[in-house]
Write a protein that holds these residues in place. Structure first.
Motif, PDB file in Angstrom:
ATOM      1  N   VAL A   1      52.043 104.655  87.099  1.00  0.00           N
ATOM      2  CA  VAL A   1      51.212 104.127  88.174  1.00  0.00           C
ATOM      3  C   VAL A   1      50.629 105.318  88.917  1.00  0.00           C
ATOM      4  O   VAL A   1      51.360 106.193  89.376  1.00  0.00           O
ATOM      5  CB  VAL A   1      52.051 103.247  89.128  1.00  0.00           C
ATOM      6  CG1 VAL A   1      51.227 102.838  90.345  1.00  0.00           C
ATOM      7  CG2 VAL A   1      52.586 102.031  88.393  1.00  0.00           C
TER       8      VAL A   1
ATOM      9  N   PHE B   1      58.523 104.648  83.093  1.00  0.00           N
ATOM     10  CA  PHE B   1      57.943 104.240  84.370  1.00  0.00           C
ATOM     11  C   PHE B   1      57.932 105.428  85.321  1.00  0.00           C
ATOM     12  O   PHE B   1      58.945 106.100  85.501  1.00  0.00           O
ATOM     13  CB  PHE B   1      58.728 103.088  85.004  1.00  0.00           C
ATOM     14  CG  PHE B   1      58.198 102.716  86.357  1.00  0.00           C
ATOM     15  CD1 PHE B   1      57.026 101.983  86.476  1.00  0.00           C
ATOM     16  CD2 PHE B   1      58.834 103.123  87.509  1.00  0.00           C
ATOM     17  CE1 PHE B   1      56.504 101.660  87.718  1.00  0.00           C
ATOM     18  CE2 PHE B   1      58.334 102.809  88.760  1.00  0.00           C
ATOM     19  CZ  PHE B   1      57.165 102.075  88.859  1.00  0.00           C
TER      20      PHE B   1
ATOM     21  N   PHE C   1      62.251  99.008  86.394  1.00  0.00           N
ATOM     22  CA  PHE C   1      61.600 100.298  86.640  1.00  0.00           C
ATOM     23  C   PHE C   1      62.600 101.444  86.575  1.00  0.00           C
ATOM     24  O   PHE C   1      62.347 102.468  85.933  1.00  0.00           O
ATOM     25  CB  PHE C   1      60.892 100.299  87.992  1.00  0.00           C
ATOM     26  CG  PHE C   1      59.636  99.453  88.053  1.00  0.00           C
ATOM     27  CD1 PHE C   1      58.961  99.051  86.903  1.00  0.00           C
ATOM     28  CD2 PHE C   1      59.120  99.055  89.267  1.00  0.00           C
ATOM     29  CE1 PHE C   1      57.804  98.287  86.965  1.00  0.00           C
ATOM     30  CE2 PHE C   1      57.951  98.294  89.351  1.00  0.00           C
ATOM     31  CZ  PHE C   1      57.298  97.908  88.197  1.00  0.00           C
TER      32      PHE C   1
ATOM     33  N   LEU D   1      58.325  99.072  96.931  1.00  0.00           N
ATOM     34  CA  LEU D   1      59.421  99.151  95.961  1.00  0.00           C
ATOM     35  C   LEU D   1      60.653  98.405  96.459  1.00  0.00           C
ATOM     36  O   LEU D   1      61.300  97.689  95.692  1.00  0.00           O
ATOM     37  CB  LEU D   1      59.776 100.605  95.673  1.00  0.00           C
ATOM     38  CG  LEU D   1      58.820 101.375  94.767  1.00  0.00           C
ATOM     39  CD1 LEU D   1      59.100 102.871  94.833  1.00  0.00           C
ATOM     40  CD2 LEU D   1      58.908 100.870  93.331  1.00  0.00           C
TER      41      LEU D   1
ATOM     42  N   TYR E   1      60.376 108.245  92.771  1.00  0.00           N
ATOM     43  CA  TYR E   1      59.070 107.590  92.771  1.00  0.00           C
ATOM     44  C   TYR E   1      58.250 107.862  94.023  1.00  0.00           C
ATOM     45  O   TYR E   1      57.029 107.697  93.999  1.00  0.00           O
ATOM     46  CB  TYR E   1      59.228 106.081  92.579  1.00  0.00           C
ATOM     47  CG  TYR E   1      59.997 105.739  91.337  1.00  0.00           C
ATOM     48  CD1 TYR E   1      59.681 106.316  90.100  1.00  0.00           C
ATOM     49  CD2 TYR E   1      61.059 104.868  91.383  1.00  0.00           C
ATOM     50  CE1 TYR E   1      60.405 106.012  88.958  1.00  0.00           C
ATOM     51  CE2 TYR E   1      61.779 104.553  90.242  1.00  0.00           C
ATOM     52  CZ  TYR E   1      61.448 105.133  89.050  1.00  0.00           C
ATOM     53  OH  TYR E   1      62.163 104.832  87.915  1.00  0.00           O
TER      54      TYR E   1
ATOM     55  N   GLU F   1      49.380  97.381  91.417  1.00  0.00           N
ATOM     56  CA  GLU F   1      49.561  98.413  90.389  1.00  0.00           C
ATOM     57  C   GLU F   1      50.970  98.362  89.792  1.00  0.00           C
ATOM     58  O   GLU F   1      51.144  98.538  88.585  1.00  0.00           O
ATOM     59  CB  GLU F   1      49.236  99.800  90.946  1.00  0.00           C
ATOM     60  CG  GLU F   1      47.776  99.968  91.355  1.00  0.00           C
ATOM     61  CD  GLU F   1      46.786  99.616  90.249  1.00  0.00           C
ATOM     62  OE1 GLU F   1      47.058  99.929  89.070  1.00  0.00           O
ATOM     63  OE2 GLU F   1      45.727  99.030  90.558  1.00  0.00           O
ATOM     64  N   PHE F   2      51.975  98.099  90.628  1.00  0.00           N
ATOM     65  CA  PHE F   2      53.332  97.933  90.097  1.00  0.00           C
ATOM     66  C   PHE F   2      53.410  96.708  89.201  1.00  0.00           C
ATOM     67  O   PHE F   2      54.143  96.708  88.209  1.00  0.00           O
ATOM     68  CB  PHE F   2      54.355  97.835  91.223  1.00  0.00           C
ATOM     69  CG  PHE F   2      54.636  99.138  91.918  1.00  0.00           C
ATOM     70  CD1 PHE F   2      54.432 100.358  91.303  1.00  0.00           C
ATOM     71  CD2 PHE F   2      55.134  99.143  93.206  1.00  0.00           C
ATOM     72  CE1 PHE F   2      54.705 101.562  91.939  1.00  0.00           C
ATOM     73  CE2 PHE F   2      55.420 100.339  93.860  1.00  0.00           C
ATOM     74  CZ  PHE F   2      55.201 101.545  93.233  1.00  0.00           C
TER      75      PHE F   2
ATOM     76  N   VAL G   1      55.567 107.071  88.982  1.00  0.00           N
ATOM     77  CA  VAL G   1      54.553 106.888  90.003  1.00  0.00           C
ATOM     78  C   VAL G   1      54.041 108.277  90.365  1.00  0.00           C
ATOM     79  O   VAL G   1      54.831 109.178  90.636  1.00  0.00           O
ATOM     80  CB  VAL G   1      55.130 106.183  91.250  1.00  0.00           C
ATOM     81  CG1 VAL G   1      54.032 105.907  92.263  1.00  0.00           C
ATOM     82  CG2 VAL G   1      55.846 104.900  90.872  1.00  0.00           C
TER      83      VAL G   1
ATOM     84  N   GLN H   1      63.020  95.943  90.113  1.00  0.00           N
ATOM     85  CA  GLN H   1      63.526  97.270  90.482  1.00  0.00           C
ATOM     86  C   GLN H   1      64.373  97.853  89.358  1.00  0.00           C
ATOM     87  O   GLN H   1      64.204  99.016  88.979  1.00  0.00           O
ATOM     88  CB  GLN H   1      64.363  97.178  91.759  1.00  0.00           C
ATOM     89  CG  GLN H   1      63.585  96.813  92.998  1.00  0.00           C
ATOM     90  CD  GLN H   1      64.493  96.638  94.202  1.00  0.00           C
ATOM     91  OE1 GLN H   1      65.719  96.693  94.118  1.00  0.00           O
ATOM     92  NE2 GLN H   1      63.878  96.417  95.357  1.00  0.00           N
TER      93      GLN H   1
END
Length: 128
Positions: free
Chosen positions: A71, A41, A35, A24, A6, A92-93, A43, A32
């Motif tokens: 994201v 998921f 994700f 994170l 990520y 955003e998360f 990033v 966690q």
């Protein structure tokens, strides 16, 4: 937990990479785990080019129409005050965790993301 995948997109922006990793690492363990266990998921660094647009590969919708939980973060988050950047990243998360939906009694998706991010310790900083 390993978040290497990520933070990899931000290798050219070490300040942003560290900020993403910090957020994170501060998320509750269940978030966690959620994700890390969902291949949808991801990033990514915003790669918008004026006149051209964006290019991203996103996983196809899952069972029940659950779409990507991608994201997209802008490189300018490296230049903003740290507390504000952390808030934006957490916000955003939160959208990804909530799958762009509400949270509890909060039905407005922006208010829900703000409230969840705040519950994680990332409140929106007051304007100077």
């Amino acid at each position: 937990m390993s978040f290497t995948e990520y933070i990899a997109p931000f290798v050219e922006f070490p300040v942003l990479q560290q900020r993403v990793l910090h957020v994170l690492e501060q998320l509750p363990e269940d978030v966690q785990t959620d994700f890390l266990s969902d291949e949808r998921f991801q990033v990514e660094l915003d790669n918008y080019v004026p006149g051209v647009g964006w290019s991203f590969l996103m996983p196809a919708p899952g069972i029940g129409g659950n779409g990507s939980r991608c994201v997209i973060l802008r490189s300018k988050l490296a230049d903003l005050p740290e507390a504000f950047a952390h808030y934006v990243i957490a916000h955003e998360f939160a959208h990804a965790f909530l799958r762009n939906g509400g949270w509890g009694d909060i039905t407005d998706i922006e208010e829900a993301a703000d409230a969840l991010a705040a519950s994680w310790g990332f409140e929106r900083p007051a304007r100077a």
